[in-house]
Design a protein around this motif. Structure first.
Motif, PDB file in Angstrom:
ATOM      1  N   LEU A   3       0.822  -1.205   0.000  1.00  0.00           N
ATOM      2  CA  LEU A   3       0.000   0.000   0.000  1.00  0.00           C
ATOM      3  C   LEU A   3       0.863   1.265   0.000  1.00  0.00           C
ATOM      4  O   LEU A   3       0.586   2.223  -0.729  1.00  0.00           O
ATOM      5  CB  LEU A   3      -0.938   0.001   1.210  1.00  0.00           C
ATOM      6  N   ILE A   4       1.928   1.258   0.802  1.00  0.00           N
ATOM      7  CA  ILE A   4       2.838   2.403   0.800  1.00  0.00           C
ATOM      8  C   ILE A   4       3.564   2.484  -0.543  1.00  0.00           C
ATOM      9  O   ILE A   4       3.773   3.576  -1.085  1.00  0.00           O
ATOM     10  CB  ILE A   4       3.848   2.293   1.961  1.00  0.00           C
ATOM     11  N   GLY A   5       3.939   1.324  -1.087  1.00  0.00           N
ATOM     12  CA  GLY A   5       4.583   1.311  -2.395  1.00  0.00           C
ATOM     13  C   GLY A   5       3.682   1.866  -3.472  1.00  0.00           C
ATOM     14  O   GLY A   5       4.141   2.592  -4.371  1.00  0.00           O
ATOM     15  N   VAL A  39       4.048  -0.425 -18.520  1.00  0.00           N
ATOM     16  CA  VAL A  39       4.842  -0.601 -17.303  1.00  0.00           C
ATOM     17  C   VAL A  39       4.106   0.004 -16.115  1.00  0.00           C
ATOM     18  O   VAL A  39       3.978  -0.618 -15.051  1.00  0.00           O
ATOM     19  CB  VAL A  39       6.235   0.047 -17.453  1.00  0.00           C
ATOM     20  N   ASP A  40       3.601   1.220 -16.296  1.00  0.00           N
ATOM     21  CA  ASP A  40       2.864   1.893 -15.230  1.00  0.00           C
ATOM     22  C   ASP A  40       1.622   1.092 -14.848  1.00  0.00           C
ATOM     23  O   ASP A  40       1.335   0.896 -13.659  1.00  0.00           O
ATOM     24  CB  ASP A  40       2.470   3.300 -15.698  1.00  0.00           C
ATOM     25  N   PHE A  44      -1.182  -2.142 -11.006  1.00  0.00           N
ATOM     26  CA  PHE A  44      -2.130  -3.234 -10.781  1.00  0.00           C
ATOM     27  C   PHE A  44      -1.572  -4.248  -9.779  1.00  0.00           C
ATOM     28  O   PHE A  44      -2.298  -4.703  -8.890  1.00  0.00           O
ATOM     29  CB  PHE A  44      -2.460  -3.933 -12.091  1.00  0.00           C
ATOM     30  N   VAL A  45      -0.310  -4.603  -9.906  1.00  0.00           N
ATOM     31  CA  VAL A  45       0.283  -5.600  -9.000  1.00  0.00           C
ATOM     32  C   VAL A  45       0.275  -5.090  -7.561  1.00  0.00           C
ATOM     33  O   VAL A  45      -0.130  -5.806  -6.629  1.00  0.00           O
ATOM     34  CB  VAL A  45       1.711  -5.955  -9.446  1.00  0.00           C
ATOM     35  N   LEU A  46       0.731  -3.853  -7.359  1.00  0.00           N
ATOM     36  CA  LEU A  46       0.750  -3.284  -6.007  1.00  0.00           C
ATOM     37  C   LEU A  46      -0.668  -3.171  -5.449  1.00  0.00           C
ATOM     38  O   LEU A  46      -0.909  -3.491  -4.274  1.00  0.00           O
ATOM     39  CB  LEU A  46       1.426  -1.916  -6.025  1.00  0.00           C
ATOM     40  N   ALA A  47      -1.610  -2.726  -6.281  1.00  0.00           N
ATOM     41  CA  ALA A  47      -2.988  -2.580  -5.827  1.00  0.00           C
ATOM     42  C   ALA A  47      -3.612  -3.935  -5.507  1.00  0.00           C
ATOM     43  O   ALA A  47      -4.361  -4.060  -4.534  1.00  0.00           O
ATOM     44  CB  ALA A  47      -3.813  -1.851  -6.888  1.00  0.00           C
ATOM     45  N   ALA A  48      -3.308  -4.944  -6.315  1.00  0.00           N
ATOM     46  CA  ALA A  48      -3.868  -6.279  -6.076  1.00  0.00           C
ATOM     47  C   ALA A  48      -3.372  -6.841  -4.749  1.00  0.00           C
ATOM     48  O   ALA A  48      -4.142  -7.414  -3.963  1.00  0.00           O
ATOM     49  CB  ALA A  48      -3.480  -7.219  -7.228  1.00  0.00           C
TER      50      ALA A  48
END
Length: 210
Positions: free
Chosen positions: A78-80, A110-111, A116-120
């Motif tokens: 979440l911080i990332g 890339v963005d 998406f990965v961090l949010a997932a």
């Protein structure tokens, strides 16, 4: 699982502040066109409010008010995501404007992938942490699914339209603006309502005990 939803009314005020900041980030954005009067400063303030809000939700006032229960994996994600929103996305956007560079490395993809990965990771950890009451612990995941659905619709429109895709630019732009406004406002309201409700329950308990 095993976490508790019991929190003090004072500590959970952090959700009210974070939720208000998240809603405020939209009010400074293009939806109300305030950013057009503030220029680049409006966009900067909007991003800053969103980042601070996400970090507040991740850390909380203590472990019981961190939406991830301060578990390392979810909290870091979440911080990332907050940091990437503030630094990574603008940096790639600037790189995309450089002749030849953007097309070569596909910075937009890339963005999208990193976000998406961090949010997932963050949303699934919030759902599993047991801090946010059910069913609202799934609210961030609902937002992620909605955002992914919007991206799929945009992709389908672009592929189906082919050379005429530019004709649908206003429609695609409207989807982006709506998604960027509705999601944070929804999450901010949910956070404020949950915090206010728990504060009311705590106050009622104190009156019964007195």
């Amino acid at each position: 699982m095993g976490e508790t939803n019991a929190v003090t009314s004072g500590s959970k005020q952090v959700w009210i502040v974070a939720g208000a900041l998240m809603i405020g980030s939209v009010l400074l954005g293009p939806v109300l066109q305030v950013g057009s009067y503030l220029g680049p400063t409006g966009s900067l303030l909007s991003t800053l409010l969103m980042v601070v809000s996400m970090i507040m939700f991740a850390i909380g006032a203590d472990r019981s008010t961190s939406v991830t229960a301060r578990r390392p994996f979810g909290t870091a994600a979440l911080i990332g995501l907050a940091v990437w929103t503030a630094v990574g996305t603008p940096a790639l956007g600037a790189l995309d404007t450089m002749p030849g560079r953007g097309a070569m490395i596909g910075v937009g993809y890339v963005d999208l992938i990193v976000t998406f990965v961090l949010a997932a990771i963050a949303t699934t950890q919030i759902a599993r942490a047991g801090i946010v009451p059910r069913p609202w612990n799934l609210a961030p995941l609902w937002v992620l699914v909605a955002a992914a659905s919007v991206r799929v619709v945009q992709l389908v429109v672009v592929v189906a339209a082919g050379p005429d895709a530019s004709r649908f630019a206003p429609f695609l732009s409207t989807l982006d603006r709506l998604g960027g406004a509705v999601a944070p406002v929804f999450l901010g309201i949910v956070a404020i309502v949950l915090a206010s409700r728990d504060a009311g329950v705590a106050a009622a308990h104190r009156e019964q005990e007195s």
